[in-house]
Write an enzyme that holds these catalytic residues in place. Structure first.
Site, PDB file in Angstrom:
ATOM      1  N   ASP A 338       0.859  -1.198   0.000  1.00 59.84           N
ATOM      2  CA  ASP A 338       0.000   0.000   0.000  1.00 59.84           C
ATOM      3  C   ASP A 338       0.890   1.242   0.000  1.00 59.84           C
ATOM      4  O   ASP A 338       2.115   1.149   0.188  1.00 59.84           O
ATOM      5  CB  ASP A 338      -0.876  -0.054   1.272  1.00 59.84           C
ATOM      6  CG  ASP A 338      -1.921   1.048   1.345  1.00 59.84           C
ATOM      7  OD1 ASP A 338      -2.325   1.565   0.291  1.00 59.84           O
ATOM      8  OD2 ASP A 338      -2.335   1.389   2.476  1.00 59.84           O
ATOM      9  N   GLU A 341       2.724   5.188  -3.844  1.00 62.82           N
ATOM     10  CA  GLU A 341       2.761   6.192  -4.932  1.00 62.82           C
ATOM     11  C   GLU A 341       4.104   6.913  -5.004  1.00 62.82           C
ATOM     12  O   GLU A 341       4.501   7.231  -6.133  1.00 62.82           O
ATOM     13  CB  GLU A 341       1.618   7.193  -4.732  1.00 62.82           C
ATOM     14  CG  GLU A 341       0.230   6.598  -4.931  1.00 62.82           C
ATOM     15  CD  GLU A 341      -0.186   5.654  -3.798  1.00 62.82           C
ATOM     16  OE1 GLU A 341       0.284   5.866  -2.668  1.00 62.82           O
ATOM     17  OE2 GLU A 341      -0.946   4.724  -4.056  1.00 62.82           O
ATOM     18  N   ASP A 418      -9.078   3.950  -2.604  1.00 60.80           N
ATOM     19  CA  ASP A 418     -10.036   4.336  -1.564  1.00 60.80           C
ATOM     20  C   ASP A 418     -11.314   4.935  -2.140  1.00 60.80           C
ATOM     21  O   ASP A 418     -11.444   6.146  -2.279  1.00 60.80           O
ATOM     22  CB  ASP A 418      -9.381   5.323  -0.600  1.00 60.80           C
ATOM     23  CG  ASP A 418      -8.236   4.677   0.170  1.00 60.80           C
ATOM     24  OD1 ASP A 418      -8.160   3.428   0.190  1.00 60.80           O
ATOM     25  OD2 ASP A 418      -7.417   5.413   0.735  1.00 60.80           O
TER      26      ASP A 418
HETATM   27  O1  MIG Z   1      -3.531   6.102   4.920  1.00 59.62           O
HETATM   28  O2  MIG Z   1      -3.611   0.906   5.762  1.00 59.62           O
HETATM   29  O3  MIG Z   1      -5.857   2.385   0.425  1.00 59.62           O
HETATM   30  O4  MIG Z   1      -6.969   0.203   1.770  1.00 59.62           O
HETATM   31  O5  MIG Z   1      -6.940   0.282   4.580  1.00 59.62           O
HETATM   32  C1  MIG Z   1      -4.393   5.027   4.650  1.00 59.62           C
HETATM   33  C2  MIG Z   1      -4.764   1.671   5.920  1.00 59.62           C
HETATM   34  C3  MIG Z   1      -3.578   3.793   4.378  1.00 59.62           C
HETATM   35  C4  MIG Z   1      -4.837   3.135   2.432  1.00 59.62           C
HETATM   36  C5  MIG Z   1      -5.383   1.961   1.683  1.00 59.62           C
HETATM   37  C6  MIG Z   1      -6.463   1.301   2.485  1.00 59.62           C
HETATM   38  C7  MIG Z   1      -5.909   0.865   3.817  1.00 59.62           C
HETATM   39  C8  MIG Z   1      -5.333   2.078   4.565  1.00 59.62           C
HETATM   40  N1  MIG Z   1      -4.306   2.726   3.734  1.00 59.62           N
END
Ligand code: MIG
Length: 700
Positions: A338, A341, A418
């Site tokens: 995650d 980017e 999201d």
């Molecule tokens: O700042 O890990 O898109 O699926 O649950 C949020 C917490 C960070 C973004 C992800 C989301 C995930 C969440 N993450």
């Protein structure tokens, strides 16, 4: 040849061009500097000439510079519909749209009014009115954009880039050519096609067990439980919180004993902390991305101030891969990358400065973040995949990534970031998933039920009832929102979710074969309706009804659109349950056979011992299909341990003969009992079960 057409703007035809294969042409701008673009992350093999571009070649980019930007304009002529474009919000048909290639943490797809999302695919597919199609790739990782008005216009803040044009007779052929250039997905493990339960976050471990138990008690077929960030010790990657997750091996054993797989999150940010093993390994070897002054860049994310691995460097990717060894050894089955980017907190840009420095290596030149930002996630998941495979060489890696780049489907599946518990975003998840598939990334889907905000019983029932026909099926929701598991809204919603998910599991023989096709020739798993008849103009904008593979049309219950392919697509019902008003309507293509398994509660139990063949004859009384099977994990299938079946139906007078035969592969798995479900406009008529490989019945 240069034509000055305005102040500071110079238009040039391609300086150099060649054919890279049949129907694939490569065009270079003047002043092209290979070192600032190559080796390209997009292609499997570096592009080579196999001959000259023929004089009659139609689509030719015009290169220019404008306001310091490198521009490639591709005039396409009138009457072209645009698709693909990667991960995009908004409608299926992309005409009149602009997309910015600068991977961005984009909650609810609101950044830049939806023009920028988590991934970049500098790729456009065009379809003409006669059904012929083309694809255009801008081989460019630098910050850039594409606009699709009359023409295709790519604009980049980086140096002049080359453009690749594919010309084919159909969109399917364009996608095959794209896969030949950019590579194919790997076969996913079968379990990754099952239903998956996620939340930010299930903790402590007792809560995780409770979720697993609830799935089984409520008889929701399911395969995967996801661990979001809270399992970590202070959000430090590759650690476990000592109180909340004191015994990860025990937890994973518990899940495995109940036929669940466990997927855990790993972010790229590494907490700056002396004594933290992962951060300690970086400085000596100089692993981190640098700021403009050459010092390790520090950005804030979940753990606080963090270092970021410079994944452009081969030695950093290799080191990153080694981190997975002990981690996977706790029994982790898959990894969720995650925030890659990369997302950074408390800065207006929500990412690193554009003048941060990456070192490259292995032929890749050092360069600014402006060049390497869009491939940060791509290089991360490439390293993750390699490391996970090295840790478990006999298992198919499963990586889910939020950020990626064209070509990155080789390393990871994806989800559409999201979204929110909002009917509009549920509807938008259809064109989003389709367009990703039309951009070479077949394995994706949305957070079912919606991530932000509170879901409602109706929305969860609606979303699950259509979401089970997407390639990737995961219910996920944000911290602070109300619970969103299938049972969280009472017995009726639970029943609707169960019916939908049951249908998913029954369709697995069909869905697994679709993934095999994606692996072989780049065909998307979920397809736009116009794939049923690319010459029918009424289907080109249809984005509510969609196709799963070529043979199954899914019409969400809430849909009010009426565009449908011609021919007798007959309605099929996979389970006789009372109508709940939510289940998507399914229609089967004339001339097709859809294999349906007995209900299983997870893919470990799943088998095709008793197989129902739904047969919808064409006007000639024929139908056919391929069914692919293998062990569902591991790599023995590459050495012939698989089974490929052909099923055919033919009619003589009033008698229909349906025959299943193994045409390829050494695996002797095969159905032990067969029956046919004869699909008619008024319902399905089932034959009795038989032990043989042939079913003969009379049409009445
Ligand atoms: O700042 O890990 O898109 O699926 O649950 C949020 C917490 C960070 C973004 C992800 C989301 C995930 C969440 N993450």
């Amino acid at each position: 040849m240069a034509l000055t057409i305005g102040i500071g703007m110079e238009l040039t035809a391609s300086e150099r061009s060649y054919m890279n294969s049949e129907d694939v042409a490569v065009f270079y701008p003047s002043g092209y500097e290979a070192a600032r673009h190559e080796p390209s992350p997009i292609f499997m093999n570096e592009l080579k000439s196999v001959g000259d571009v023929p004089a009659e070649w139609n689509l030719r980019p015009e290169f220019s510079t404008s306001d310091g930007k490198s521009v490639a304009r591709i005039p396409v002529g009138k009457g072209v519909d645009f698709y693909g474009n990667g991960e995009v919000s908004g409608p299926l048909r992309r005409n009149g749209r602009e997309v910015r290639f600068w991977n961005t943490d984009a909650p609810k797809y609101e950044a830049d009014e939806g023009r920028r999302l988590y991934q970049s695919h500098p790729w456009v597919m065009g379809i003409r009115q006669d059904g012929t199609a083309f694809g255009v790739i801008a081989d460019n990782t630098w910050k850039s954009s594409v606009s699709l008005d009359e023409d295709i216009v790519f604009e980049s803040e980086g140096p002049a880039f080359r453009v690749i044009v594919i010309e084919k007779e159909s969109p399917a052929e364009v996608l095959r050519a794209l896969a030949d250039l950019t590579g194919h997905i790997e076969m996913p493990p079968l379990w990754a096609l099952g239903y998956q339960q996620c939340r930010w976050s299930y903790f402590p471990d007792t809560r995780v067990k409770e979720i697993a138990d609830s799935l089984r008690i409520n008889r929701i077929p399911s395969d995967v439980i996801w661990m979001d960030i809270d399992y970590m010790d202070n959000f430090k990657i590759f650690t476990f919180d000592k109180e909340k997750f004191p015994d990860p091996i025990g937890l994973n054993d518990y899940l495995h004993d109940r036929n669940f797989k466990a997927v855990y999150m790993i972010d790229p940010g590494i907490k700056v902390e002396e004594g933290y093993r992962v951060d300690d390994q970086g400085p000596a070897a100089d692993y981190w991305v640098k700021d403009a002054s050459g010092k390790p860049y520090v950005g804030e994310v979940w753990p606080g101030p963090c270092h970021f691995p410079d994944f452009t460097r081969p030695e950093v990717r290799e080191w990153w891969g080694t981190l997975y060894k002990d981690y996977m050894a706790t029994g982790i089955d898959g990894v969720w990358n995650d925030m890659n980017e990369p997302a950074i907190f408390n800065v207006e840009t929500s990412t690193m400065p554009e003048d941060n420095r990456h070192l490259g290596g292995d032929g890749l030149a050092p360069g600014p973040h402006l060049r390497y930002h869009n491939v940060y996630g791509y290089n991360m998941v490439k390293a993750s995949r390699d490391g996970i495979l090295a840790a478990n060489p006999d298992k198919r890696p499963f990586v889910l990534t939020r950020s990626n780049f064209l070509g990155g489907h080789r390393y990871a599946a994806t989800w559409t970031g999201d979204n929110a518990s909002d009917p509009a975003l549920m509807k938008m998840s259809i064109p989003m998933t389709i367009n990703l598939g039309l951009s070479g990334q077949p394995f994706n889907g949305p957070d079912i039920g919606g991530f932000f905000d509170d879901c409602t019983p109706e929305l969860l029932a609606q979303w699950t009832s259509m979401g089970v026909y997407f390639p990737f099926v995961r219910n996920h929701s944000a911290a602070g929102t109300r619970s969103q598991e299938p049972w969280a809204f009472g017995p009726e919603t639970l029943e609707s979710c169960r019916t939908a998910i049951n249908r998913r599991y029954r369709l697995l023989p069909y869905i697994y074969t679709l993934f095999r096709e994606a692996y072989e020739d780049g065909m998307p798993v979920m397809r736009p309706l116009f794939f049923a008849d690319v010459k029918d103009p009424s289907l080109r904008s249809e984005q509510e009804a969609f196709l799963l593979g070529g043979d199954l049309m899914v019409v969400p219950r809430w849909s009010e659109t009426t565009a449908r392919p011609s021919g007798e697509w007959n309605k099929i019902v996979l389970e006789d349950t009372p109508d709940d008003g939510f289940q998507a309507n399914l229609y089967q293509r004339p001339g097709s056979i859809i294999p349906v398994a007995e209900l299983s509660q997870n893919t470990t139990e799943y088998n095709t011992d008793r197989l129902t063949l739904l047969v919808n004859l064409d006007p000639e009384g024929k139908a056919a299909r391929r069914i692919y099977e293998d062990a569902g994990d591991g790599f023995e299938f590459r050495d012939g341990e698989y089974a490929d079946y052909t099923v055919t139906a033919s009619t003589e007078g009033n008698e229909v003969t349906v025959k299943l035969s193994q045409t390829e592969g050494n695996l002797k798995k095969g159905p032990k009992s067969l029956r046919v479900g004869f699909v008619t406009p008024t319902g399905i008529k089932y034959t009795p079960w038989t032990k043989g490989d042939t079913v003969v019945f009379k049409k009445m």
